[in-house]
Design a protein around this motif. Structure first.
Motif, mmCIF file in Angstrom:
data_model
loop_
_atom_site.group_PDB
_atom_site.id
_atom_site.type_symbol
_atom_site.label_atom_id
_atom_site.label_comp_id
_atom_site.label_asym_id
_atom_site.label_seq_id
_atom_site.Cartn_x
_atom_site.Cartn_y
_atom_site.Cartn_z
ATOM 1 N N ASN A 33 0.863 -1.183 0.000
ATOM 2 C CA ASN A 33 0.000 0.000 0.000
ATOM 3 C C ASN A 33 0.906 1.241 0.000
ATOM 4 O OD1 ASN A 33 -1.893 2.033 0.357
ATOM 5 N ND2 ASN A 33 -3.068 0.903 1.885
ATOM 6 N N TYR A 34 1.417 1.574 -1.169
ATOM 7 C CA TYR A 34 2.381 2.666 -1.278
ATOM 8 C C TYR A 34 1.776 4.000 -0.856
ATOM 9 C CZ TYR A 34 5.131 -0.691 -3.996
ATOM 10 O OH TYR A 34 5.847 -1.792 -4.398
ATOM 11 N N ARG A 35 0.519 4.234 -1.183
ATOM 12 C CA ARG A 35 -0.104 5.503 -0.803
ATOM 13 C C ARG A 35 -0.141 5.656 0.715
ATOM 14 N NH1 ARG A 35 -5.358 6.414 -4.637
ATOM 15 N NH2 ARG A 35 -6.016 4.428 -3.744
ATOM 16 N N ALA A 36 -0.530 4.595 1.412
ATOM 17 C CA ALA A 36 -0.587 4.670 2.876
ATOM 18 C C ALA A 36 0.809 4.857 3.462
ATOM 19 C CB ALA A 36 -1.239 3.408 3.433
ATOM 20 N N ASN A 37 1.799 4.167 2.902
ATOM 21 C CA ASN A 37 3.164 4.289 3.421
ATOM 22 C C ASN A 37 3.687 5.710 3.290
ATOM 23 O OD1 ASN A 37 3.065 1.556 3.927
ATOM 24 N ND2 ASN A 37 4.522 0.979 2.337
ATOM 25 N N VAL A 38 3.526 6.302 2.114
ATOM 26 C CA VAL A 38 4.022 7.667 1.904
ATOM 27 C C VAL A 38 3.203 8.666 2.723
ATOM 28 C CG1 VAL A 38 4.340 9.500 0.201
ATOM 29 C CG2 VAL A 38 4.994 7.151 -0.364
ATOM 30 N N ASP A 39 1.892 8.471 2.782
ATOM 31 C CA ASP A 39 1.070 9.399 3.545
ATOM 32 C C ASP A 39 1.390 9.334 5.036
ATOM 33 O OD1 ASP A 39 -1.156 11.373 3.496
ATOM 34 O OD2 ASP A 39 -2.085 9.916 4.845
ATOM 35 N N ALA A 40 1.719 8.154 5.552
ATOM 36 C CA ALA A 40 2.126 8.047 6.951
ATOM 37 C C ALA A 40 3.366 8.895 7.210
ATOM 38 C CB ALA A 40 2.388 6.587 7.313
ATOM 39 N N MET A 41 4.324 8.846 6.300
ATOM 40 C CA MET A 41 5.530 9.667 6.449
ATOM 41 C C MET A 41 5.184 11.153 6.360
ATOM 42 S SD MET A 41 8.112 7.758 7.084
ATOM 43 C CE MET A 41 8.819 6.116 6.865
ATOM 44 N N ARG A 42 4.252 11.504 5.472
ATOM 45 C CA ARG A 42 3.823 12.901 5.372
ATOM 46 C C ARG A 42 3.214 13.371 6.677
ATOM 47 N NH1 ARG A 42 -0.561 15.528 5.194
ATOM 48 N NH2 ARG A 42 -1.797 13.603 5.156
ATOM 49 N N GLN A 43 2.358 12.539 7.268
ATOM 50 C CA GLN A 43 1.722 12.907 8.535
ATOM 51 C C GLN A 43 2.739 13.103 9.652
ATOM 52 O OE1 GLN A 43 -1.880 10.898 9.866
ATOM 53 N NE2 GLN A 43 -2.080 9.936 7.846
ATOM 54 N N LEU A 44 3.824 12.345 9.605
ATOM 55 C CA LEU A 44 4.864 12.473 10.622
ATOM 56 C C LEU A 44 5.720 13.716 10.418
ATOM 57 C CD1 LEU A 44 5.966 8.731 10.785
ATOM 58 C CD2 LEU A 44 4.750 10.001 12.561
ATOM 59 N N GLY A 45 5.553 14.370 9.274
ATOM 60 C CA GLY A 45 6.275 15.615 9.023
ATOM 61 C C GLY A 45 7.699 15.442 8.555
ATOM 62 N N VAL A 46 8.035 14.269 7.996
ATOM 63 C CA VAL A 46 9.428 14.070 7.572
ATOM 64 C C VAL A 46 9.783 15.073 6.475
ATOM 65 C CG1 VAL A 46 9.332 11.632 8.201
ATOM 66 C CG2 VAL A 46 8.941 12.290 5.831
ATOM 67 N N ARG A 47 11.020 15.535 6.517
ATOM 68 C CA ARG A 47 11.498 16.526 5.546
ATOM 69 C C ARG A 47 12.290 15.882 4.418
ATOM 70 N NH1 ARG A 47 13.248 18.598 10.429
ATOM 71 N NH2 ARG A 47 15.429 18.391 9.758
ATOM 72 N N ALA A 48 12.587 14.601 4.570
ATOM 73 C CA ALA A 48 13.282 13.848 3.533
ATOM 74 C C ALA A 48 12.916 12.388 3.698
ATOM 75 C CB ALA A 48 14.793 14.031 3.632
ATOM 76 N N LEU A 49 12.826 11.689 2.574
ATOM 77 C CA LEU A 49 12.433 10.281 2.577
ATOM 78 C C LEU A 49 13.512 9.482 1.857
ATOM 79 C CD1 LEU A 49 10.321 8.216 3.345
ATOM 80 C CD2 LEU A 49 8.954 8.934 1.381
ATOM 81 N N VAL A 50 14.090 8.518 2.572
ATOM 82 C CA VAL A 50 15.193 7.722 2.062
ATOM 83 C C VAL A 50 14.677 6.315 1.762
ATOM 84 C CG1 VAL A 50 17.559 6.934 2.473
ATOM 85 C CG2 VAL A 50 16.738 9.051 3.543
ATOM 86 N N SER A 51 14.997 5.824 0.573
ATOM 87 C CA SER A 51 14.431 4.554 0.119
ATOM 88 C C SER A 51 15.523 3.596 -0.346
ATOM 89 C CB SER A 51 13.441 4.836 -1.028
ATOM 90 O OG SER A 51 12.882 3.652 -1.511
ATOM 91 N N PRO A 52 16.140 2.858 0.596
ATOM 92 C CA PRO A 52 17.064 1.793 0.174
ATOM 93 C C PRO A 52 16.274 0.657 -0.477
ATOM 94 C CG PRO A 52 17.346 2.378 2.507
ATOM 95 C CD PRO A 52 16.053 2.970 2.055
ATOM 96 N N PHE A 53 16.870 0.022 -1.489
ATOM 97 C CA PHE A 53 16.157 -1.071 -2.150
ATOM 98 C C PHE A 53 17.143 -2.044 -2.782
ATOM 99 C CE2 PHE A 53 16.584 2.354 -5.244
ATOM 100 C CZ PHE A 53 16.935 1.717 -6.431
ATOM 101 N N ALA A 54 16.744 -3.309 -2.820
ATOM 102 C CA ALA A 54 17.535 -4.321 -3.510
ATOM 103 C C ALA A 54 17.339 -4.160 -5.011
ATOM 104 C CB ALA A 54 17.107 -5.717 -3.069
ATOM 105 N N ALA A 55 18.409 -4.401 -5.765
ATOM 106 C CA ALA A 55 18.333 -4.204 -7.210
ATOM 107 C C ALA A 55 19.233 -5.186 -7.927
ATOM 108 C CB ALA A 55 18.742 -2.776 -7.574
ATOM 109 N N GLY A 56 18.830 -5.519 -9.144
ATOM 110 C CA GLY A 56 19.678 -6.300 -10.028
ATOM 111 C C GLY A 56 20.452 -5.375 -10.944
ATOM 112 N N SER A 57 21.707 -5.686 -11.178
ATOM 113 C CA SER A 57 22.533 -4.872 -12.074
ATOM 114 C C SER A 57 22.301 -5.262 -13.519
ATOM 115 C CB SER A 57 24.010 -5.045 -11.729
ATOM 116 O OG SER A 57 24.824 -4.418 -12.712
ATOM 117 N N LEU A 58 22.286 -4.268 -14.387
ATOM 118 C CA LEU A 58 22.217 -4.482 -15.828
ATOM 119 C C LEU A 58 23.550 -4.189 -16.504
ATOM 120 C CD1 LEU A 58 18.768 -2.708 -16.338
ATOM 121 C CD2 LEU A 58 19.179 -5.180 -16.300
#
Length: 259
Positions: free
Chosen positions: A68-93
């Motif tokens: 639920n990406y909308r809920a996840n981002v909106d939760a961070m918005r409600q908390l007042g975060v000034r920056a959002l950091v998104s580590p993620f696993a990735a495959g190299s091309l």
């Protein structure tokens, strides 16, 4: 609402990254879009209040197309975060981008479908079309790159992440197409996280931890196609690098996001 929790920086956890701090306050955040993937854990790091949310939920119960990406981002918005950091696993091309490396992406290609990718299900107050030419905040990217140099991890400056729907991995033909298109890494969750953060007005930075070579490399037939076990093993072996990088970056991210 003086008892509402607040945080300075938000962090999304990904595959194999389910906690950030041992001592944290846990909060259930209600949103108009339903519940987030998990309660939000808020802890203090170097005087900075950090909100942590594992995007896949407890025990990695949510596949990428069901988050639920909308809920996840909106939760961070409600908390007042000034920056959002998104580590993620990735495959190299790319052969030069190796498992264990980081890529601080600067561009994104969305190949997902069927996901709720905007907060605007209707234009009640007129059209809202956000600019998305620069999906990742340049100031936050610079901070993360400087932190990577400080802690001594390999971080590539810039790169395009192509986001696929999952949960399956790419075919060899798809992987070759992505590589021939000039893209650098492949992932399953950066969209719609990035555009939703843009709509919410939260500066966003994505940090790819490379775990594999996707469906393999044409120039090296000895490279095996990615497997789930390999992804989790490489991520677990390098999780300490992710946490070291975040620990180094968070104070500077908080400073930059105040300006």
């Amino acid at each position: 609402m003086n008892d509402r929790p607040r945080a300075d920086i938000g962090v999304f956890g990904g595959s194999g990254f389910y906690t950030l701090a041992a001592q944290a306050e846990t909060w259930d955040i209600a949103t108009d879009w339903g519940p987030p993937s998990a309660p939000v854990a808020i802890a203090e790091t170097a005087g900075v209040r950090v909100a942590f949310l594992p995007r896949h939920g407890a025990g990695h119960r949510l596949p990428p197309h069901k988050v639920n990406y909308r809920a996840n981002v909106d939760a961070m918005r409600q908390l007042g975060v000034r920056a959002l950091v998104s580590p993620f696993a990735a495959g190299s091309l790319r052969p030069e981008i190796r498992p264990g490396d980081f890529v601080v992406c600067d561009q994104i290609v969305d190949r997902t479908w069927g996901r709720e990718s905007t907060f605007h299900d209707e234009f009640t107050d007129g059209p809202v079309h956000i600019p998305f030419a620069e999906p990742y905040d340049p100031r936050l990217r610079r901070v993360v790159l400087d932190a990577a140099a400080e802690v001594g991890v390999t971080a590539h400056d810039g790169g395009t992440v192509v986001v696929v729907n999952g949960p399956r991995f790419s075919s060899r033909a798809e992987s070759r197409w992505h590589r021939e298109s000039g893209w650098h890494v492949v992932n399953m969750t950066q969209c719609p996280e990035a555009p939703l953060a843009m709509e919410a007005g939260i500066p966003f930075v994505g940090i790819a931890l490379v775990t594999d070579y996707d469906a393999g490399l044409d120039e090296d037939p000895g490279v095996e196609p990615v497997s789930q076990d390999a992804v989790f093993a490489v991520f677990e072996a390098n999780l300490h690098k992710v946490k070291e990088l975040l620990d180094a970056a968070i104070p500077a991210l908080a400073d930059v996001s105040e300006t």
